[in-house]
Structure formats: structure tokens, C-alpha cells
Design an enzyme around this catalytic site. Structure first.
Site, PDB file in Angstrom:
ATOM      1  N   LYS A 121       0.570  -1.135   0.132  1.00 30.60           N
ATOM      2  CA  LYS A 121      -0.379   0.048  -0.173  1.00 30.60           C
ATOM      3  C   LYS A 121       0.808   1.277  -0.306  1.00 30.60           C
ATOM      4  O   LYS A 121       0.423   2.256  -0.658  1.00 30.60           O
ATOM      5  CB  LYS A 121      -1.366  -0.131   0.983  1.00 30.60           C
ATOM      6  CG  LYS A 121      -1.891   1.446   0.916  1.00 30.60           C
ATOM      7  CD  LYS A 121      -2.739   1.846   2.547  1.00 30.60           C
ATOM      8  CE  LYS A 121      -1.867   2.646   3.241  1.00 30.60           C
ATOM      9  NZ  LYS A 121      -2.022   3.227   5.207  1.00 30.60           N
ATOM     10  N   ASP A 139      -6.352   1.619   0.922  1.00 34.45           N
ATOM     11  CA  ASP A 139      -6.056   1.367   2.711  1.00 34.45           C
ATOM     12  C   ASP A 139      -7.531   0.655   3.000  1.00 34.45           C
ATOM     13  O   ASP A 139      -8.494   0.385   2.011  1.00 34.45           O
ATOM     14  CB  ASP A 139      -6.055   2.691   3.327  1.00 34.45           C
ATOM     15  CG  ASP A 139      -7.054   3.796   2.778  1.00 34.45           C
ATOM     16  OD1 ASP A 139      -7.864   3.440   2.117  1.00 34.45           O
ATOM     17  OD2 ASP A 139      -6.702   5.011   3.052  1.00 34.45           O
TER      18      ASP A 139
END
Length: 212
Positions: A121, A139
Site C-alpha cells: 500500500k 487502504d
């Protein structure tokens, strides 16, 4: 509604209504953003922005942080979540940045993930925000919103969500689409009680269209 129609409607709405969407983390260069994104894991951007000015001032370059210790860095970041781990990650990241990457934040996602504290991420955020690559960072907001609207079909993992979004969103829109989905999840499509009454995505939203 076909998935293609849903994507088209959602993306067109965002283009018209949210022409500017960017990270809410404060930073002046790739190194500062890398620090901020590492700190933002399971922590609010607001909290991170409160502590980073002093941190950036104390450690203006990776060389300075690489010479420091987790114990020293901890004192600057102790109000974020998991400060002990993040202090170790920051010092380790700075050392590797200096030793392996000549103090330059890499643009390649695989190279970025070699840095301590940098998962997929975080790597995608850096690649997308700094280098404008078509990388989709997933996220909790992006994961939730994508499933809720129906952009994904009950994805079980962030990686599944990432692959589905990248498949359907035009490459040139991926960097801004990441921010559209995050900000929508942060302020409108919130976890406990989404603000459907004020949401412009109602005509395409699977969750809303299922409401009695």
C-alpha cells in the site's frame, strides 16, 4: 446495472464534482512523503501532520535519520500508533535509502517494498503520488468504498481490490481515483453510517440501491 456502467457513472461524477483530489499528508519532497506514509499506517493523517513538522526539521535528509537511533526518533513520534515499530522502520528505511538507493526514493514498487516499514500500500502511494504511476493503493477506505459501491465483488483482500480497480479504471485516472475513493470513504461513505443522503454516487451505488 453492468459493472462498466457503474464505473463510468462513478468516475464521471468524481471528474465533474471533485476535479482536485490529493493526499492530505503534508510533505515537501519524496523523502518526507515516505516518512508520512509510514507513520500513517493505522493512524489518522491529522495526527501525522501534527508531528511531522518537528520530525522533518530534526531529520531533513535521510543521511541525518540514518545516523540516529530508534530511541531518538521515538521521542518525535510517540503520539502515533505503534511508535516503537515505526521508529525502527524509519531509521532502517533511512539507512537503506542512503546505502542502497543513493538517498533517492525509488519509483519502482518492488524496490520500494524492500524498505523497512513499506508494504504494498505504501509503495503504491509513493509511486502514484510522487511519480504519477498508475498504482492503486488500497487502504481501509478504498477497500470498503469499492465493495460498498459495487466496483468490486466482495473482494477478500486489498490485493484483489487493487487488481479489480486497476482493470476497470483508465490508467491516466488511477492516481487521482485513489484519492477520490479515500476522501469519499473518509468524509461521506464512512464505516459505521454512510452519509447516503448527501452522496452524489447514489444512482450507481449497489449499497444504496439495495436499501428498502
Amino acid at each position: 446495472m453492468r459493472k462498466e456502467e457503474r464505473y463510468k457513472g462513478v468516475l464521471n461524477w468524481f471528474k465533474e464534482n471533485v476535479p482536485v483530489a490529493e493526499t492530505e499528508l503534508h510533505y515537501k519532497n519524496p523523502y518526507e512523503l515516505l516518512i508520512a506514509v509510514i507513520l500513517s499506517a493505522q493512524c489518522t493523517d491529522k495526527r501525522v501532520n501534527m508531528i511531522t513538522p518537528a520530525l522533518y526539521e530534526a531529520f531533513p535528509e535521510p543521511e541525518v535519520m540514518a545516523e540516529s537511533t530508534p530511541e531518538v526518533v521515538y521521542e518525535y513520534i510517540k503520539s502515533v500508533s505503534y511508535p516503537n515499530n515505526k521508529a525502527k522502520h524509519l531509521v532502517g528505511m533511512a539507512k537503506m535509502l542512503v546505502n542502497d538507493f543513493k538517498s533517492i526514493v525509488p519509483s519502482d514498487i518492488d524496490e520500494l517494498q524492500k524498505l523497512p516499514g513499506v508494504g504494498r500500500k505504501t509503495a503504491n502511494v509513493i509511486a502514484s503520488v510522487v511519480y504519477e504511476k498508475p498504482a492503486m493503493a488500497v487502504d481501509t477506505h478504498v477497500f470498503r468504498v469499492s465493495n460498498r459501491i459495487g466496483l468490486t465483488d466482495n473482494s477478500k483482500t486489498p490485493l484483489e481490490t487493487e487488481k479489480e480497480l486497476v482493470k476497470h479504471i483508465p490508467q491516466e485516472l488511477i492516481p487521482i481515483a485513489h484519492h477520490w475513493l479515500i476522501l469519499h470513504g473518509r468524509y461521506v461513505c464512512i464505516a459505521r453510517k454512510p452519509k447516503c443522503e448527501t452522496c452524489g454516487l447514489k444512482p450507481w451505488c449497489k449499497y444504496f440501491l439495495k436499501q428498502p
